[in-house]
Design a protein around this motif. Structure first.
Motif, PDB file in Angstrom:
ATOM      1  N   ARG A  28     -13.585  -5.605  71.528  1.00  0.00           N
ATOM      2  CA  ARG A  28     -14.650  -5.055  70.674  1.00  0.00           C
ATOM      3  C   ARG A  28     -15.688  -6.041  70.161  1.00  0.00           C
ATOM      4  O   ARG A  28     -16.679  -5.635  69.588  1.00  0.00           O
ATOM      5  N   TYR A  33     -18.498  -4.005  75.945  1.00  0.00           N
ATOM      6  CA  TYR A  33     -17.205  -3.295  75.856  1.00  0.00           C
ATOM      7  C   TYR A  33     -17.381  -2.029  75.023  1.00  0.00           C
ATOM      8  O   TYR A  33     -16.979  -0.935  75.433  1.00  0.00           O
ATOM      9  N   SER A 206       4.671 -10.839  70.705  1.00  0.00           N
ATOM     10  CA  SER A 206       3.785 -11.057  69.555  1.00  0.00           C
ATOM     11  C   SER A 206       4.522 -11.129  68.233  1.00  0.00           C
ATOM     12  O   SER A 206       4.114 -11.837  67.325  1.00  0.00           O
TER      13      SER A 206
HETATM   14  O1  CP3 Z   1      -8.508  -9.052  77.036  1.00  0.00           O
HETATM   15  C1  CP3 Z   1      -7.270  -8.985  77.032  1.00  0.00           C
HETATM   16  O2  CP3 Z   1      -6.513  -9.810  76.484  1.00  0.00           O
HETATM   17  C2  CP3 Z   1      -6.615  -7.870  77.825  1.00  0.00           C
HETATM   18  C3  CP3 Z   1      -6.333  -6.696  77.135  1.00  0.00           C
HETATM   19  C4  CP3 Z   1      -5.234  -6.581  76.096  1.00  0.00           C
HETATM   20  C5  CP3 Z   1      -5.312  -5.593  75.082  1.00  0.00           C
HETATM   21  N1  CP3 Z   1      -4.136  -5.575  74.409  1.00  0.00           N
HETATM   22  C6  CP3 Z   1      -6.473  -4.732  74.856  1.00  0.00           C
HETATM   23  C7  CP3 Z   1      -6.619  -4.026  73.578  1.00  0.00           C
HETATM   24  C8  CP3 Z   1      -4.003  -7.217  75.951  1.00  0.00           C
HETATM   25  C9  CP3 Z   1      -3.435  -8.403  76.719  1.00  0.00           C
HETATM   26  C10 CP3 Z   1      -3.315  -6.567  74.876  1.00  0.00           C
HETATM   27  C11 CP3 Z   1      -1.966  -6.932  74.458  1.00  0.00           C
HETATM   28  C12 CP3 Z   1      -1.405  -6.349  73.251  1.00  0.00           C
HETATM   29  N2  CP3 Z   1      -1.515  -5.063  72.790  1.00  0.00           N
HETATM   30  C13 CP3 Z   1      -0.538  -7.039  72.368  1.00  0.00           C
HETATM   31  C14 CP3 Z   1      -0.070  -8.452  72.551  1.00  0.00           C
HETATM   32  C15 CP3 Z   1      -1.087  -9.413  72.119  1.00  0.00           C
HETATM   33  C16 CP3 Z   1      -1.244  -9.498  70.645  1.00  0.00           C
HETATM   34  O3  CP3 Z   1      -2.331  -9.170  70.165  1.00  0.00           O
HETATM   35  O4  CP3 Z   1      -0.273  -9.921  69.992  1.00  0.00           O
HETATM   36  C17 CP3 Z   1      -0.184  -6.159  71.337  1.00  0.00           C
HETATM   37  C18 CP3 Z   1       0.702  -6.459  70.158  1.00  0.00           C
HETATM   38  C19 CP3 Z   1      -0.794  -4.905  71.618  1.00  0.00           C
HETATM   39  C20 CP3 Z   1      -0.686  -3.667  70.847  1.00  0.00           C
HETATM   40  C21 CP3 Z   1      -1.993  -3.237  70.340  1.00  0.00           C
HETATM   41  N3  CP3 Z   1      -3.036  -2.807  71.117  1.00  0.00           N
HETATM   42  C22 CP3 Z   1      -2.408  -3.195  68.977  1.00  0.00           C
HETATM   43  C23 CP3 Z   1      -1.566  -3.604  67.804  1.00  0.00           C
HETATM   44  C24 CP3 Z   1      -3.716  -2.706  68.978  1.00  0.00           C
HETATM   45  C25 CP3 Z   1      -4.542  -2.344  67.787  1.00  0.00           C
HETATM   46  C26 CP3 Z   1      -5.060  -3.487  67.074  1.00  0.00           C
HETATM   47  C27 CP3 Z   1      -6.497  -3.652  67.389  1.00  0.00           C
HETATM   48  O5  CP3 Z   1      -6.901  -4.756  67.769  1.00  0.00           O
HETATM   49  O6  CP3 Z   1      -7.211  -2.644  67.196  1.00  0.00           O
HETATM   50  C28 CP3 Z   1      -4.111  -2.509  70.327  1.00  0.00           C
HETATM   51  C29 CP3 Z   1      -5.416  -2.015  70.788  1.00  0.00           C
HETATM   52  C30 CP3 Z   1      -6.174  -2.805  71.772  1.00  0.00           C
HETATM   53  N4  CP3 Z   1      -5.625  -3.406  72.861  1.00  0.00           N
HETATM   54  C31 CP3 Z   1      -7.585  -3.025  71.761  1.00  0.00           C
HETATM   55  C32 CP3 Z   1      -7.874  -3.793  72.897  1.00  0.00           C
HETATM   56  C33 CP3 Z   1      -9.220  -4.255  73.377  1.00  0.00           C
HETATM   57  C34 CP3 Z   1      -8.575  -2.465  70.744  1.00  0.00           C
HETATM   58  C35 CP3 Z   1      -8.624  -0.981  70.862  1.00  0.00           C
HETATM   59  C36 CP3 Z   1      -9.960  -0.324  70.916  1.00  0.00           C
HETATM   60  O7  CP3 Z   1     -10.816  -0.597  71.778  1.00  0.00           O
HETATM   61  O8  CP3 Z   1     -10.121   0.578  70.084  1.00  0.00           O
END
Ligand code: CP3
Length: 347
Positions: A28, A33, A206
């Motif tokens: 974001r 994106y 994580s």
């Molecule tokens: O660019 C990259 O790294 C690849 C994409 C990627 C995403 N999530 C995209 C994403 C990767 C590798 C992840 C891994 C992920 N997802 C983890 C491990 C890494 C870390 O952050 O510890 C975890 C714990 C998750 C679970 C998850 N996904 C959460 C807790 C959230 C919400 C928090 C947030 O940032 O809003 C997500 C959503 C998420 N995953 C987004 C993205 C780009 C944002 C969602 C959106 O676009 O609305």
């Protein structure tokens, strides 16, 4: 084609310059994106092959990283295994079924990645063609069983890990069964990713850092180790990176994980880093919130991170956790320029 620089570093070789990529590099903080994301939900985006391919390429096209991580989520295989989920604004993931009893376990269905998440293989195949033409290495990923279990037990994100720890300490056999199922799912899922073209795998544990050393060894390490062992046996050329968040107290435990590389967060002290055996490549570990600072601060902090790891044979610059959505793009540009311009002292 000569070996890609990210792979050289992850295999512990010295490199001419420091390779880099960033956790959550697609996301974001990038207007391009948000433009695609505004047209569909997060889960739709993970399943829309052409959109997910485009979003994965966006950070590379701006910054030219050495690694391109596919766009998806660690929860994707759970959705393929019968656990419907969505992402709520400001709340994060919401799982529509939770697992807190033996009966609940039935919700987690048998999983076969090629059948249940075929779009992930399609995304990787397309990205691999792009990567081979352009140069970066393709990174696939998955969640570690402890972190995945925490989402299944809590039903989403948590600060306290109440329900998760209630199971660890009150129903250890149930937890073990769940973690073993998640281990099998992960081996199957990550193997499919490698067959589809992933050249590097990162395992995200994580939330492993919420456990004491003893409990990490008991409840988290055996499962991620089993995944690493199996992948190494099946695909000896593919480096596996293990990331455990908030794990400054766990470096000794992580050093025996079998992973080719450890991804460290910013809380790991330099003295601990020196204790990690030289045969293990390292990745990290700038605090992503440094990117909220001035350009000068970003430059200084990036340089000081690079200097901290300078003597390691295999080193990859990265952040200590994912980039935050409010990060100013100019600061990412400054960080990238600083890494690119950094001259290594060894020759
Ligand atoms: O660019 C990259 O790294 C690849 C994409 C990627 C995403 N999530 C995209 C994403 C990767 C590798 C992840 C891994 C992920 N997802 C983890 C491990 C890494 C870390 O952050 O510890 C975890 C714990 C998750 C679970 C998850 N996904 C959460 C807790 C959230 C919400 C928090 C947030 O940032 O809003 C997500 C959503 C998420 N995953 C987004 C993205 C780009 C944002 C969602 C959106 O676009 O609305």
């Amino acid at each position: 084609m000569s070996k890609k620089i990210l792979i050289q570093a992850l295999q512990g070789e010295r490199t001419d310059r420091v390779p880099f990529w960033y956790m959550r590099q697609a996301g974001r903080y990038l207007p391009e994106y948000n433009r695609i994301r505004s047209q569909m939900t997060f889960m739709e985006l993970t399943r829309n092959v052409s959109a997910a391919v485009e979003v994965s390429q966006q950070p590379y096209l701006r910054f030219g990283m050495d690694g391109l991580i596919m766009f998806s989520d660690i929860l994707t295989p759970l959705s393929g295994a019968g656990i419907p989920l969505h992402f709520a604004e400001k709340k994060g993931p919401v799982l529509e079924k939770v697992i807190r009893s033996n009966e609940d376990l039935a919700a987690l269905q048998e999983f076969e990645a090629t059948r249940d998440t075929p779009y992930v293989a399609d995304i990787l195949q397309k990205l691999r063609q792009f990567c081979d033409a352009e140069g970066p290495a393709l990174i696939g990923f998955g969640g570690a069983p402890f972190t995945l279990a925490s989402y299944l037990i809590e039903g989403g994100s948590t600060r306290s890990f109440d329900e998760c720890k209630r199971m660890l300490f009150g129903q250890a056999d149930l937890y073990r069964t769940l973690a073993l199922r998640l281990t099998e799912i992960s081996i199957n899922y990550l193997s499919m990713q490698i067959q589809a073209g992933a050249e590097v795998i990162q395992i995200f544990d994580s939330w492993g850092g919420v456990l004491s050393v003893e409990h990490y060894q008991k409840f988290a390490a055996p499962y991620s180790q089993k995944i690493i062992e199996k992948l190494k046996e099946k695909y000896p050329k593919i480096p596996v990176i293990l990331f455990v968040g908030n794990a400054a107290h766990l470096t000794a435990a992580l050093s025996s994980s079998g992973a080719a590389a450890l991804s460290l967060d910013w809380r790991v002290p330099a003295a601990e880093i020196r204790q990690i055996p030289p045969g293990i490549a390292l990745q990290g570990n700038l605090d992503p919130l440094v990117l909220y600072g001035s350009q000068t601060t970003v430059q200084q902090e990036t340089r000081s991170t690079l200097t901290r790891f300078e003597n390691r044979p295999g080193y990859v610059f990265n952040l200590g956790h994912g980039i935050h959505p409010a990060t100013p793009i100019e600061n990412v540009e400054t960080m990238v320029r600083t890494v690119r311009d950094y001259k290594l002292n060894h020759s």
